[in-house]
Design a protein around this motif. Structure first.
Motif, short mmCIF file in Angstrom:
data_model
loop_
_atom_site.label_atom_id
_atom_site.label_comp_id
_atom_site.label_asym_id
_atom_site.label_seq_id
_atom_site.Cartn_x
_atom_site.Cartn_y
_atom_site.Cartn_z
N GLU A 20 0.73 -1.64 0.11
CA GLU A 20 0.17 -0.47 -0.14
C GLU A 20 0.93 0.92 0.34
N GLU A 21 1.73 1.55 1.05
CA GLU A 21 2.99 2.23 0.65
C GLU A 21 3.42 2.39 -0.29
N GLU A 22 4.03 1.60 -1.58
CA GLU A 22 3.89 1.66 -3.19
C GLU A 22 3.39 1.96 -3.75
N GLN A 23 2.08 2.07 -3.70
CA GLN A 23 0.94 2.56 -4.43
C GLN A 23 0.87 4.02 -4.78
N PRO A 24 1.09 4.22 -6.57
CA PRO A 24 1.19 6.11 -6.04
C PRO A 24 -0.20 6.20 -5.87
N VAL A 32 -6.78 -4.39 -7.98
CA VAL A 32 -5.37 -4.42 -7.25
C VAL A 32 -4.17 -3.64 -7.80
N TRP A 33 -3.05 -3.43 -7.47
CA TRP A 33 -1.66 -2.95 -7.87
C TRP A 33 -0.69 -4.01 -8.01
N VAL A 34 -0.36 -4.35 -9.16
CA VAL A 34 0.59 -6.12 -9.11
C VAL A 34 1.50 -5.26 -10.02
N ARG A 35 3.23 -6.33 -9.52
CA ARG A 35 4.22 -6.14 -10.03
C ARG A 35 4.35 -6.43 -11.73
#
Length: 53
Positions: A20-24, A32-35
């Motif tokens: 969560e702390e790396e999500q822009p 969801v954010w994924v790499r």
């Protein structure tokens, strides 16, 4: 011969999700954010299928 230990679904999911702390910015609730590397593992750069006509 040594075999690679297969990762569990939980381990793979943990690697793929962006903390969560790396999500822009925030996303809609069902996204969801994924790499990118986690969903693109088997793709080879610059390869194209060979077609025989």
């Amino acid at each position: 011969m040594s075999k690679k230990k297969q990762k569990s679904i939980e381990e793979l999911l943990e690697e793929a999700l962006v903390p969560e702390e790396e999500q822009p910015y925030s996303l809609p609730e069902n996204w969801v954010w994924v790499r990118l590397k986690s969903i693109n593992k088997d793709k080879k750069r610059g390869s194209s299928p060979n077609f025989v006509i």
